[in-house]
Design a protein around this motif. Structure first.
Motif, short mmCIF file in Angstrom:
data_model
loop_
_atom_site.label_atom_id
_atom_site.label_comp_id
_atom_site.label_asym_id
_atom_site.label_seq_id
_atom_site.Cartn_x
_atom_site.Cartn_y
_atom_site.Cartn_z
N ASN A 220 0.81 -1.21 0.00
CA ASN A 220 0.00 0.00 0.00
C ASN A 220 0.84 1.26 0.00
OD1 ASN A 220 -2.61 -1.15 0.01
ND2 ASN A 220 -2.47 -1.56 2.20
N ASN A 221 2.08 1.16 0.51
CA ASN A 221 2.90 2.35 0.69
C ASN A 221 4.25 2.28 -0.01
OD1 ASN A 221 1.19 3.94 2.62
ND2 ASN A 221 1.42 2.06 3.82
N ALA A 222 4.61 1.11 -0.52
CA ALA A 222 5.96 0.93 -1.05
C ALA A 222 6.29 1.91 -2.18
CB ALA A 222 6.15 -0.51 -1.53
N LEU A 223 5.29 2.24 -3.01
CA LEU A 223 5.56 3.08 -4.18
C LEU A 223 5.26 4.55 -3.96
CD1 LEU A 223 4.15 0.79 -7.01
CD2 LEU A 223 6.54 1.30 -6.54
N ARG A 224 4.84 4.94 -2.77
CA ARG A 224 4.37 6.31 -2.56
C ARG A 224 5.44 7.35 -2.86
NH1 ARG A 224 -0.28 7.14 -3.78
NH2 ARG A 224 -0.49 4.97 -4.35
N ASP A 225 6.61 7.23 -2.24
CA ASP A 225 7.67 8.22 -2.46
C ASP A 225 8.14 8.20 -3.91
OD1 ASP A 225 7.55 9.01 0.18
OD2 ASP A 225 9.21 7.71 0.82
N TYR A 226 8.22 7.00 -4.48
CA TYR A 226 8.62 6.90 -5.88
C TYR A 226 7.64 7.62 -6.80
CZ TYR A 226 9.23 4.94 -10.53
OH TYR A 226 9.37 4.80 -11.88
N LEU A 227 6.34 7.40 -6.59
CA LEU A 227 5.33 8.02 -7.44
C LEU A 227 5.31 9.54 -7.27
CD1 LEU A 227 2.49 5.40 -6.95
CD2 LEU A 227 3.71 5.86 -9.08
N ASP A 228 5.53 10.02 -6.05
CA ASP A 228 5.62 11.48 -5.85
C ASP A 228 6.80 12.05 -6.62
OD1 ASP A 228 3.42 11.40 -4.21
OD2 ASP A 228 4.56 11.47 -2.33
N ALA A 229 7.94 11.37 -6.55
CA ALA A 229 9.11 11.83 -7.29
C ALA A 229 8.88 11.75 -8.79
CB ALA A 229 10.34 10.99 -6.90
N LEU A 230 8.14 10.73 -9.23
CA LEU A 230 7.85 10.54 -10.64
C LEU A 230 7.03 11.70 -11.20
CD1 LEU A 230 8.18 8.53 -13.00
CD2 LEU A 230 6.06 7.47 -12.24
N VAL A 231 5.96 12.07 -10.48
CA VAL A 231 5.12 13.18 -10.94
C VAL A 231 5.91 14.49 -10.94
CG1 VAL A 231 3.13 14.59 -10.31
CG2 VAL A 231 2.94 12.12 -10.32
N ALA A 232 6.75 14.68 -9.93
CA ALA A 232 7.57 15.89 -9.91
C ALA A 232 8.50 15.95 -11.11
CB ALA A 232 8.38 15.94 -8.61
N SER A 233 8.92 14.78 -11.60
CA SER A 233 9.83 14.72 -12.74
C SER A 233 9.10 14.87 -14.07
CB SER A 233 10.59 13.40 -12.72
OG SER A 233 11.39 13.23 -13.87
N THR A 234 7.94 14.20 -14.23
CA THR A 234 7.28 14.14 -15.53
C THR A 234 6.22 15.21 -15.72
OG1 THR A 234 5.57 12.61 -14.74
CG2 THR A 234 7.60 11.64 -15.61
N GLY A 235 5.62 15.67 -14.62
CA GLY A 235 4.45 16.54 -14.73
C GLY A 235 3.19 15.71 -14.85
N THR A 236 2.03 16.33 -14.71
CA THR A 236 0.76 15.60 -14.76
C THR A 236 -0.37 16.53 -15.19
OG1 THR A 236 -0.85 14.35 -13.47
CG2 THR A 236 0.35 16.08 -12.31
N ARG A 237 -1.37 15.93 -15.79
CA ARG A 237 -2.58 16.65 -16.19
C ARG A 237 -3.70 16.45 -15.16
NH1 ARG A 237 -6.17 18.55 -19.95
NH2 ARG A 237 -8.08 17.30 -19.95
N ALA A 238 -3.43 15.75 -14.08
CA ALA A 238 -4.46 15.34 -13.12
C ALA A 238 -5.39 16.46 -12.68
CB ALA A 238 -3.80 14.69 -11.91
#
Length: 659
Positions: A220-238
């Motif tokens: 449930n939490n393993a990818l949280r920090d990675y996904l936050d860093a990912l969005v900061a790197s790629t940007g998002t339309r969310a």
């Protein structure tokens, strides 16, 4: 001859009983050989290339960037880059290597609908020891988030590793279990569609990644920090995604191929507006363009419902021109089926109070006249019936942009479902005619161009993008399919869809496109209880609930039930699994939940078995603090003890509001 630069460079990251060693390499005939450490940077200089690795330590994780620059006065070719071979050593734990899992989003091949595997890699101990095993090559024609989570239990230390960019190159991974608590894994970057990337004088390319050691393997939490860093790197339309609180109806699962026509479809638009007030969009799927395929109708049941048949559908599919129907020399719209044209159809949809969307396929039949006339516009990857438009050809990009202008500006469609698009930029057999830009770079051109022609609040939904939406499309795309076509439905289809959906659910609330559960209302092959279980699971999972089916034959009660499913809650959001053993058991979680607001959650309990049974959530995560649960069906108030061993009928489910 290519020299692979493999410096004696190691970056060691260690915490929670895990030691990680990394090595970097760049493949180029112009690469140097000596790396020099400069604080948290390592550099390697040659007369032509400047290679640099930067490492940023942020708490218990680190971010690295590998950058290669042409510092000379002539072009330089790069064949690839690599991170590894890397060593991951558990100084404690990993006592049960048979339970080791690799969290990888490609759970199964697109044609392997009945696969039983849960996550992308079988237990390493089940594979030959000391042998390398690819994590992605088996399904390499599909995009994937190359996140890797290595552990042996929910409560044991874990390692998370994944890329933070795909600017120019695709990442591939392989792993091996060497025993004694050690795993080796290797990540390589290759330029999809081209043999090498040529850097002009002064040009640079860079890719970055993420590494983290965690105290446990809590999915449930393993990818949280990675996904936050990912969005900061790629940007998002969310923040602009309209599908968070809007729904669409799609014609695919009813008005299929040759049965898509204006006379039949327009009455269903009126019916959607009348019977499904939760739906704001009406999307026209395949079947509106001229095709040389068979025109034989689908067989029907006594009540008039269509009986889908792959044998009857394939002749049309094999001749579908896709996006090329609007290229110069394309055959255009079928005027017999749409006598008012698609612009007239879109205007009619708007006049009925709905917003129009349209499907478009990105493959072209090899029998299409435009493919015969312009073979240099297409790539042959060995498919028996279809070719791919070659995005590296300037004229193809001109034709593509003209098609987008017609669809969205001239005809007035405000949303699009794009099918078979991954093959254009992510297929391992790609070999572009012009070798200047990689698949990753051309993908960026494609989606940014489509977005230019759509209104800001119009959506892009991707069809064949099972099962994890690639994060590299997040700046432009709103949703992606995480389940197979609904069609008539069967229980094995539901079980496969549940397995496919786990990883998209774990990325929920992280700025990624929202998973689409396909047409939730048309699984006519399922008994009502089983159908409702899939719908309940999709609702809790925050999926886009795409509507579909033959509304003209629905009763008012059936329509009301579908509308209630569509209107309840928003799509997207953080999803948790309250079942810590599903990944090592059968991939079918018995309980999941999603935050509705700061104080309450929607909780789903599921029985995937063919017999009555008790389900027992583990109450992990924030829902563990909740003590009262209100049934969404009966409004009965229950305690957590009441739900700890909750009896469910075969293929049954129950929804609760946790407070």
């Amino acid at each position: 001859m290519t020299n692979q630069m493999t410096p004696d460079l190691q970056i060691v990251v260690g915490s929670h009983g895990i030691d990680v060693s990394l090595k970097f390499a760049v493949e180029s005939a112009d690469a140097g050989a000596e790396w020099v450490e400069q604080g948290k940077r390592w550099v390697c200089l040659s007369p032509q290339l400047h290679c640099e690795v930067c490492l940023s330590q942020l708490g218990d994780h680190c971010v690295y960037e590998l950058r290669v620059s042409n510092c000379g006065d002539r072009p330089v070719a790069i064949q690839g880059m690599s991170l590894g071979p890397d060593r991951v050593k558990w100084t404690r734990g990993l006592d049960q290597p048979h339970a080791l899992y690799a969290l990888h989003p490609r759970v199964t091949g697109v044609n392997d609908y009945d696969a039983d595997e849960v996550l992308g890699l079988p237990p390493l101990a089940a594979l030959p020891k000391d042998e390398w095993h690819a994590l992605s090559e088996r399904c390499a024609e599909l995009p994937h988030l190359e996140a890797l989570v290595l552990t042996d239990a929910w409560d044991r230390p874990s390692l998370v590793e994944g890329p933070l960019s795909q600017n120019h190159a695709h990442q591939r991974k392989r792993v091996r279990w060497t025993g004694a608590g050690q795993i080796d894994f290797e990540s390589t970057y290759r330029f999809m569609g081209i043999r090498e990337r040529v850097l002009a004088p002064g040009e640079s390319i860079a890719e970055s990644g993420f590494i983290q050691c965690l105290p446990n393997g809590d999915l449930n939490n393993a990818l949280r920090d990675y996904l936050d860093a990912l969005v900061a790197s790629t940007g998002t339309r969310a923040p602009l995604n309209p599908l968070v609180d809007q729904r669409f109806f799609c014609t695919w699962n009813n008005y299929i191929y040759w049965e898509a026509n204006q006379e039949e479809i327009l009455p269903s638009v009126r019916k959607v507006k009348e019977k499904l007030p939760a739906v704001q969009w009406y999307l026209l799927d395949d079947g509106y363009m001229v095709s040389q395929g068979s025109s034989s109708k689908l067989e029907r049941k006594e009540n008039g419902e269509r009986i889908h048949s792959l044998e009857r559908e394939l002749p049309w599919f094999h001749h579908c021109p896709g996006i090329s129907f609007l290229f110069d020399g394309g055959e255009g719209v079928d005027d017999e089926k749409f006598p008012d044209g698609l612009d007239g159809f879109a205007r009619k949809v708007k006049s009925l109070g709905m917003r129009p969307g349209i499907w478009i396929g990105m493959e072209t039949s090899r029998y299409a006249p435009v493919a015969v006339k312009h073979p240099d516009w297409f790539i042959d990857i060995g498919h028996e019936s279809h070719l791919l438009p070659d995005l590296s050809v300037p004229e193809v990009r001109v034709q593509m942009e003209k098609a987008f202008s017609i669809l969205f500006h001239d005809w007035g469609f405000e949303a699009v479902k794009i099918d078979f698009v991954t093959h254009l930029t992510d297929h391992p057999k790609l070999n572009y005619r012009y070798q200047e830009k990689s698949g990753a770079e051309l993908r960026r051109w494609l989606f940014s161009t489509v977005r230019e022609y759509l209104p800001e609040d119009g959506f892009i939904s991707l069809a064949c993008w099972l099962c994890m939406g690639s994060p590299w499309i997040a700046p432009w795309v709103d949703s992606y399919r995480d389940s197979m076509d609904a069609r008539d439905g069967n229980w094995q289809t539901v079980l496969s869809n549940v397995r496919w959906s786990i990883l998209p659910a774990l990325s929920g609330g992280s700025g990624q496109p929202i998973p689409d559960a396909d047409s939730v209302s048309v699984f006519k092959g399922l008994e009502k209880q089983a159908m409702q279980t899939w719908v309940n699971y999709a609702r809790v999972g925050g999926m886009v609930l795409e509507a579909g089916g033959d509304l003209l034959r629905w009763s008012d009660k059936e329509a009301a039930q579908v509308n209630d499913s569509l209107i309840d809650g928003q799509a997207g959001g953080r999803v948790y699994f309250a079942d810590t053993t599903f990944w090592s058991r059968d991939g079918l979680p018995c309980a999941s939940y999603r935050a509705l607001d700061d104080e309450s959650y929607i909780l789903g309990l599921y029985n995937w078995q063919d017999h009555e049974t008790n389900v027992s959530p583990d109450w992990v995560g924030p829902i563990g603090a909740c003590s009262k649960f209100i049934s969404l069906l009966t409004e009965e108030v229950l305690s957590r003890d009441d739900l700890t061993h909750y009896r469910l009928p075969a293929r049954g489910s129950a929804l609760f509001r946790a407070i």
